[in-house]
Design a protein around this motif. Structure first.
Motif, mmCIF file in Angstrom:
data_model
loop_
_atom_site.group_PDB
_atom_site.id
_atom_site.type_symbol
_atom_site.label_atom_id
_atom_site.label_comp_id
_atom_site.label_asym_id
_atom_site.label_seq_id
_atom_site.Cartn_x
_atom_site.Cartn_y
_atom_site.Cartn_z
ATOM 1 N N VAL A 209 46.806 38.794 51.094
ATOM 2 C CA VAL A 209 45.989 37.717 50.755
ATOM 3 C C VAL A 209 47.927 37.064 49.292
ATOM 4 C CG1 VAL A 209 45.015 37.290 47.988
ATOM 5 C CG2 VAL A 209 44.210 38.914 49.499
ATOM 6 N N ARG A 210 48.864 37.666 49.143
ATOM 7 C CA ARG A 210 50.006 37.475 49.106
ATOM 8 C C ARG A 210 50.316 36.459 50.090
ATOM 9 N NH1 ARG A 210 53.833 40.367 44.545
ATOM 10 N NH2 ARG A 210 55.623 39.193 45.428
ATOM 11 N N GLY A 211 50.663 36.988 51.304
ATOM 12 C CA GLY A 211 51.705 36.252 52.526
ATOM 13 C C GLY A 211 49.934 35.372 52.579
ATOM 14 N N ARG A 212 48.622 35.159 52.701
ATOM 15 C CA ARG A 212 48.282 34.220 53.244
ATOM 16 C C ARG A 212 47.764 32.459 52.688
ATOM 17 N NH1 ARG A 212 44.752 35.233 58.872
ATOM 18 N NH2 ARG A 212 46.760 36.405 59.518
ATOM 19 N N VAL A 213 47.300 33.655 51.243
ATOM 20 C CA VAL A 213 46.583 33.027 50.202
ATOM 21 C C VAL A 213 47.465 31.358 49.190
ATOM 22 C CG1 VAL A 213 45.174 32.627 48.049
ATOM 23 C CG2 VAL A 213 44.777 33.769 49.797
ATOM 24 N N LYS A 214 47.384 30.491 48.973
ATOM 25 C CA LYS A 214 47.925 29.321 47.589
ATOM 26 C C LYS A 214 47.546 29.116 46.817
ATOM 27 C CE LYS A 214 49.211 26.162 51.737
ATOM 28 N NZ LYS A 214 48.927 27.680 52.857
ATOM 29 N N ALA A 215 46.511 29.872 46.172
ATOM 30 C CA ALA A 215 45.303 29.425 44.906
ATOM 31 C C ALA A 215 44.363 30.456 44.689
ATOM 32 C CB ALA A 215 45.209 28.301 45.137
ATOM 33 N N VAL A 216 44.542 31.316 43.568
ATOM 34 C CA VAL A 216 44.352 32.462 43.182
ATOM 35 C C VAL A 216 43.594 31.963 41.975
ATOM 36 C CG1 VAL A 216 43.430 34.566 42.591
ATOM 37 C CG2 VAL A 216 45.735 34.690 44.542
ATOM 38 N N LEU A 217 41.548 31.428 41.790
ATOM 39 C CA LEU A 217 40.525 31.140 40.533
ATOM 40 C C LEU A 217 39.570 32.633 40.416
ATOM 41 C CD1 LEU A 217 39.496 28.059 42.743
ATOM 42 C CD2 LEU A 217 41.175 28.412 41.199
ATOM 43 N N TRP A 218 39.760 32.867 39.097
ATOM 44 C CA TRP A 218 39.212 33.869 39.118
ATOM 45 C C TRP A 218 37.786 32.909 38.179
ATOM 46 C CZ3 TRP A 218 38.989 34.710 33.870
ATOM 47 C CH2 TRP A 218 40.282 34.112 33.226
ATOM 48 N N GLY A 219 36.895 34.350 37.982
ATOM 49 C CA GLY A 219 35.460 33.401 36.834
ATOM 50 C C GLY A 219 34.795 34.477 37.193
ATOM 51 N N GLY A 220 33.551 33.973 35.969
ATOM 52 C CA GLY A 220 31.987 35.116 36.366
ATOM 53 C C GLY A 220 32.602 36.298 35.368
ATOM 54 N N MET A 221 33.820 36.371 35.221
ATOM 55 C CA MET A 221 34.188 37.983 33.853
ATOM 56 C C MET A 221 35.212 37.616 33.367
ATOM 57 S SD MET A 221 32.803 41.082 35.719
ATOM 58 C CE MET A 221 32.972 42.117 34.235
ATOM 59 N N SER A 222 35.591 38.414 32.230
ATOM 60 C CA SER A 222 36.401 37.696 31.241
ATOM 61 C C SER A 222 37.940 38.258 31.852
ATOM 62 C CB SER A 222 36.293 38.040 29.614
ATOM 63 O OG SER A 222 35.961 39.285 29.547
ATOM 64 N N ALA A 223 38.766 37.570 31.108
ATOM 65 C CA ALA A 223 40.191 38.475 31.632
ATOM 66 C C ALA A 223 41.090 38.390 30.483
ATOM 67 C CB ALA A 223 40.881 37.591 32.789
ATOM 68 N N GLY A 224 41.888 39.515 30.033
ATOM 69 C CA GLY A 224 42.486 39.280 28.915
ATOM 70 C C GLY A 224 43.571 39.196 29.024
ATOM 71 N N GLN A 225 44.954 38.694 28.187
ATOM 72 C CA GLN A 225 45.985 37.694 28.280
ATOM 73 C C GLN A 225 46.938 38.908 29.214
ATOM 74 O OE1 GLN A 225 46.441 34.480 27.009
ATOM 75 N NE2 GLN A 225 46.973 35.905 24.730
ATOM 76 N N GLU A 226 46.820 39.975 29.017
ATOM 77 C CA GLU A 226 48.458 40.479 29.889
ATOM 78 C C GLU A 226 47.186 41.350 31.538
ATOM 79 O OE1 GLU A 226 51.173 43.423 31.316
ATOM 80 O OE2 GLU A 226 50.313 41.731 29.438
ATOM 81 N N THR A 227 46.134 40.955 31.580
ATOM 82 C CA THR A 227 45.598 40.896 33.020
ATOM 83 C C THR A 227 46.192 39.676 33.313
ATOM 84 O OG1 THR A 227 43.424 42.056 32.555
ATOM 85 C CG2 THR A 227 43.295 40.362 34.716
ATOM 86 N N ILE A 228 45.545 38.849 32.692
ATOM 87 C CA ILE A 228 46.184 36.847 33.360
ATOM 88 C C ILE A 228 47.615 36.897 33.346
ATOM 89 C CG2 ILE A 228 46.357 34.648 32.517
ATOM 90 C CD1 ILE A 228 43.714 34.867 31.277
ATOM 91 N N ARG A 229 48.322 37.453 33.100
ATOM 92 C CA ARG A 229 49.941 37.464 33.201
ATOM 93 C C ARG A 229 50.391 38.340 34.144
ATOM 94 N NH1 ARG A 229 54.184 40.622 33.312
ATOM 95 N NH2 ARG A 229 53.023 42.112 32.128
ATOM 96 N N LEU A 230 49.606 39.406 34.151
ATOM 97 C CA LEU A 230 49.644 39.914 35.513
ATOM 98 C C LEU A 230 49.659 39.836 37.108
ATOM 99 C CD1 LEU A 230 48.841 43.947 34.548
ATOM 100 C CD2 LEU A 230 51.309 43.467 34.831
ATOM 101 N N LEU A 231 48.247 38.923 36.686
ATOM 102 C CA LEU A 231 47.743 38.422 38.303
ATOM 103 C C LEU A 231 49.059 37.013 38.311
ATOM 104 C CD1 LEU A 231 44.273 37.393 37.337
ATOM 105 C CD2 LEU A 231 45.301 39.222 38.958
#
Length: 348
Positions: A209-231
């Motif tokens: 994924v890191r080598g090919r994908v230009k955008a990662v979109l997330w949704g459908g469920m919540s994500a905390g501040q630390e999870t978002i930072r890590l992503l």
């Protein structure tokens, strides 16, 4: 909310309660209302006079939801996830497409590529999100790739204590995703935070994924501040990482660009032309900026009129960005139980 939205409310309410253009569903409710919707609903604030009819969407014949003035327009039926009981159904014609066009512009503002192929690791079938993502891909001339993904089955497994089988199912999803990623040129990956966590736990798939994908979109469920930072900073620093909040009833609320003074990594904004979201306390009063409240939704389109819907989520109210009159929503969380129903989340 602006006077333009108040005018939109008056025109849309008049449409839905006109015998020539309204739906059998709303026309059948007019006599039971203790007010005249056409005469008495003048502003967005008046939408709270309507009852929350969302529970009826579980059983009402979908043909009753289609306005008579749009009978010649093709409609599709989509269902909610069924997290709180039997699924709720909506009808979709052209209005959601206009909302998605607006959302696409917001995502491009964040750095999501205007063109390219998409991989959707999320529900399709009766769930509207699959159709939404397919339309996003098509708007940029891209191809829509997906895998079989049944969130209701995962919720059943989790709710019955069979988490090991749920994990096995997620592994099955990731194997299919890896097949697509290895053979196809994917620019945008759309999925949920739990699936992203599962991707990151597989080193080879993560590097793919890191080598090919230009955008990662997330949704459908919540994500905390630390999870978002890590992503954003650790797992996918090469890509644009953005969240999209929404569901079948409200539509989509993409993440807006960060502003000076933001205290949240991700702030969502609903479609200002058709969707009004208020965050309210237990007494139904709007909370102050910086406070958490329950999501109260008003969807006002010529196809679907859903006022005064109390959603299963809470969020923190954020002041509008400069040049906007629409509040932001941050730190979305799901209420753990509604009435007698305990809410079970799996991967969506």
């Amino acid at each position: 909310m602006t006077s333009d939205f108040d005018s939109h409310v008056r025109a849309t309410v008049a449409w839905h309660f006109d015998p020539d253009t309204g739906s059998p569903f709303w026309l059948g409710k007019r006599a039971a209302l203790d007010f005249d919707p056409v005469r008495d609903v003048r502003t967005a604030a008046d939408l709270t006079r309507f009852p929350d009819v969302s529970e009826e969407l579980r059983t009402v014949p979908v043909t009753d939801l289609i306005p008579r003035g749009l009978r010649e327009r093709p409609f599709r039926v989509f269902e909610s996830g069924g997290t709180t009981g039997a699924p709720k159904r909506i009808v979709v014609g052209e209005a959601r497409g206009r909302m998605l066009g607006w959302a696409r512009d917001r995502l491009m503002d964040l750095g999501v590529p205007a063109a390219g192929h998409w991989l959707h690791l999320g529900p399709s079938g009766p769930h509207v999100v699959g159709a939404d993502v397919a339309r996003h891909a098509a708007m940029g001339g891209g191809i829509f790739h997906t895998v079989d993904f049944d969130p209701r089955w995962v919720k059943r497994l989790v709710g019955s204590g069979r988490g090991d089988l749920a994990d096995e199912y997620v592994g099955h999803l990731l194997e299919q995703a890896e097949t697509v990623l290895r053979s196809q040129d994917i620019s945008v990956l759309n999925t949920t935070p739990p699936v992203l966590e599962a991707i990151c736990a597989r080193p080879e798939l993560h590097e793919l994924v890191r080598g090919r994908v230009k955008a990662v979109l997330w949704g459908g469920m919540s994500a905390g501040q630390e999870t978002i930072r890590l992503l954003e900073e650790e797992f996918f620093p090469q890509a644009t990482v953005a969240g999209v909040y929404g569901n079948s009833l409200m539509g989509v609320a993409p993440q807006r660009p960060a502003r000076p003074g933001d205290t949240h990594r991700c702030v969502f904004q609903a479609h200002p032309a058709t969707t009004l979201v208020r965050l309210v306390d237990d007494g139904g009063h709007e909370v102050a900026y910086g406070e958490r409240g329950r999501v109260l939704l008003h969807l006002v389109t010529e196809e679907m009129f859903l006022p005064n819907v109390l959603e299963r989520d809470t969020a923190i109210r954020v002041a509008p960005a400069p040049g906007s009159t629409t509040d932001g929503l941050a730190d979305i969380r799901t209420v753990r139980s509604l009435g007698q129903a305990e809410i079970v989340e799996g991967v969506y």
